[in-house]
Design an enzyme around this catalytic site. Structure first.
Site, short mmCIF file in Angstrom:
data_model
loop_
_atom_site.label_atom_id
_atom_site.label_comp_id
_atom_site.label_asym_id
_atom_site.label_seq_id
_atom_site.Cartn_x
_atom_site.Cartn_y
_atom_site.Cartn_z
N HIS A 3 22.50 55.12 64.56
CA HIS A 3 23.72 55.35 65.19
C HIS A 3 23.60 56.51 66.14
CE1 HIS A 3 25.63 58.81 62.26
NE2 HIS A 3 24.40 58.92 62.47
N CYS A 22 22.11 64.96 66.43
CA CYS A 22 22.75 63.72 66.33
C CYS A 22 23.47 63.23 67.49
CB CYS A 22 23.89 63.82 65.33
SG CYS A 22 23.40 64.39 63.42
N HIS A 49 19.42 57.55 66.24
CA HIS A 49 18.60 58.04 65.13
C HIS A 49 19.23 57.03 63.85
CE1 HIS A 49 21.97 60.58 64.48
NE2 HIS A 49 21.80 60.78 63.40
N HIS A 61 19.71 56.42 59.37
CA HIS A 61 19.85 56.68 57.97
C HIS A 61 19.91 55.45 57.13
CE1 HIS A 61 20.80 60.82 58.99
NE2 HIS A 61 21.85 60.53 59.77
N ASP A 84 23.71 46.41 57.74
CA ASP A 84 22.28 46.55 57.24
C ASP A 84 21.43 46.25 58.42
OD1 ASP A 84 20.32 47.29 55.78
OD2 ASP A 84 19.99 45.47 54.90
N HIS A 85 20.57 47.18 58.87
CA HIS A 85 19.70 47.15 59.79
C HIS A 85 20.12 46.89 61.26
CE1 HIS A 85 16.77 46.86 56.73
NE2 HIS A 85 15.73 47.05 57.57
N GLU A 140 24.98 59.85 53.05
CA GLU A 140 24.34 59.68 54.21
C GLU A 140 22.66 60.11 54.27
OE1 GLU A 140 25.76 61.56 58.48
OE2 GLU A 140 25.15 62.88 56.90
#
Lengths: 144, 144, 144, 144, 144, 144
Positions: free
Chosen positions: B13, B32, B38, B40, B78-79, B128
């Protein structure tokens, strides 16, 4: 929405209640009564509750929280001897129970200055070792 | 009785609020705000509350929960890149606060169909990183 | 004596090999081939081997190691998009295997300047998620 | 076959090298030089290597190892102040490097009595905090 | 380059050596000798060593490893009673030592078929509980 | 103030509801219905709430809690087969839901004898595996 943020500090302490005899202290606290002290790596979790800001999508600015916790908790407690270097524990026994209440009090005292709007300090959790965790939950009327 | 079940997903994100200037975004979100994004590894915990079925000894069938979370959360997130691939985050900033509320809303929307009896969705917790955890607790009248 | 010290960084990436067709990439990397990228919270462990200094009782000064890893690894990779923001990954696929080798190479290049005496860089370990860990062990003649 | 078994102890210490000036100590050890000490929850891992007994399917009897580690390590170090209560650290600085070597030496001294057959002490790993781990690997000719 | 990948399975077992008397079994294995069995959540780590493929940036295709471990380890051991449902443990005592060797043997037997090129099975690590971990390291000539 | 203290035990069980057919049991419980049983390493967390004693700085004496949990929970359940060795589970299915309620009931029955003053049993949390956690929260009027 609630945010819980984690901090760590290492400190040494000795458990000894001045109102009890040497033998009572020994029986009650066991090895924690060792006059030379011992130490722990504490994990402090601070929980904050409030609305999410619509423009930023954030509950609080975590840098403000980090500065607050750094200034009034970590600077004083990290790598310190609680009995000799923290004034409160010259009368109070530095059990994790008392340490958790004390930290909650320190944070409450500065909370409104740091977070004048919205976000409330809700809970302090202090993990002493992997086995024992202490929580100090502020009551509804204490929530600032 | 409350069951908390854990899921994981990885996503990327970028935090950038369209109502703020470039400088304000940079000051507020720091690294961020990096335009290239980047990522998580999120840990999602879903908490369900209700009575235990006497015949089976179960609160819910966890396979039904896995299917629900898989279909409406993991498949989409996801991904993925949250900013470009999740419609809600084309207007909302994909902070973990907003991500937690959004996931809670998605689960609430399908909850009664998946669990018509008894078990209520009570809480969503989204971790997170090891340091920050966000909880979205449904209020009593939202509990379905 | 061997010291292993842990660092963390978050980054996003996309796995796509330019020598393979779109379908081969999709088959090989699955969801990791998503063109919009996804992200991970990497854990980097740096292992150093050497004698303990008799006067100080230390293998190395960890602040020197922190500065080295900060300057040549974290500053570049933390909260970055590996494909677009790290030059090496404009030709190499940013798999964790390649990321581990690349980080080992960066550290080796600066090692002797940072640690002219004694302590050798021995191993790099990179944990991608809780399930996969990659280790790059320097061979005896590479140990500097 | 190698067995690694984990033990925990809490202790306090102060890092101060008698050969260095006050200022050098402060620069080198930082907060760890605090004269009142501080503490850690250490995790000790003992690795043993050897053949598996065919009749019992065991490498060693872990109760014998627990007794050995309890008697010569935990009894002395747990809930202790390393500087004042452990003789070796009245001259050596109680860094984790020196603590690991010292524990390895204590275990080696009693190893053959405790385990006359087969199983060899191979490695001592000492985790100071979540970030730093020290390993003392016995060389082949030290393996007893 | 070395990849370590983690798998989990839950199983029950009873430790009882047929060559020992009831009393010897009780003394040796303690509560683990309970005739009704007990259980553990095992963590299996498989370590693979080899060169990284230049085109793909991968050491191995982890889906091939997952299928291999799934087919020859997890399918047989997960949610099983080792003593009654795994043939090898009708004669061998199902200690974690024997379980680790047995799993290493199963993987070695199928390794070359699954990974004809390059990547070698190097090590099996089996964590029984948080306290005990067993490693079976293949010797150089066993590396396939 | 709330204290949460952690205990561990390993046990085996089989999930099978006598009111359901073999096929229904198989569909509902999947591999957990395996007639030979399987096992888990359970983590039990006991949460206690009450005032902190001013003289000692303690909420409760944890040795009293350890003795209570040891005597009425661990002695019976650790390294046991829940179906055959715990009377309650000869009629109840030994799901983690039922196990958590059962343990809460056992602790409540002895609580006032062990802790006549102040400290109340508030919550039992039982972690079955890393993925599933069950909580049994005592209602206000049950708090003893």
């Amino acid at each position: 929405m609630r945010l819980t943020r984690k901090y760590r500090f290492s400190a040494s302490h000795r458990l000894h209640a001045s109102q009890l005899s040497a033998r009572e202290n020994q029986t009650l606290y066991g090895k924690c009564n060792n006059p030379f002290g011992h130490g722990h790596d504490y994990v402090l979790e601070v929980s904050v509750r409030g609305p999410v800001d619509e423009a930023t999508g954030l509950l609080i600015n975590t840098r403000v929280l980090d500065r607050l916790v750094g200034d009034i908790v970590l600077k004083q407690f990290d790598h310190a001897n609680l009995n000799t270097q923290v004034e409160a524990f010259q009368t109070l026994v530095p059990t994790t129970e008392n340490l958790a209440s004390h930290i909650a009090g320190l944070l409450r005292g500065e909370w409104k200055t740091a977070f004048p709007l919205g976000a409330k300090l809700e809970k302090i959790r202090l993990r002493e070792t992997g086995r024992n965790t202490f929580e100090f939950v502020l009551s509804e009327h204490e929530l600032q």
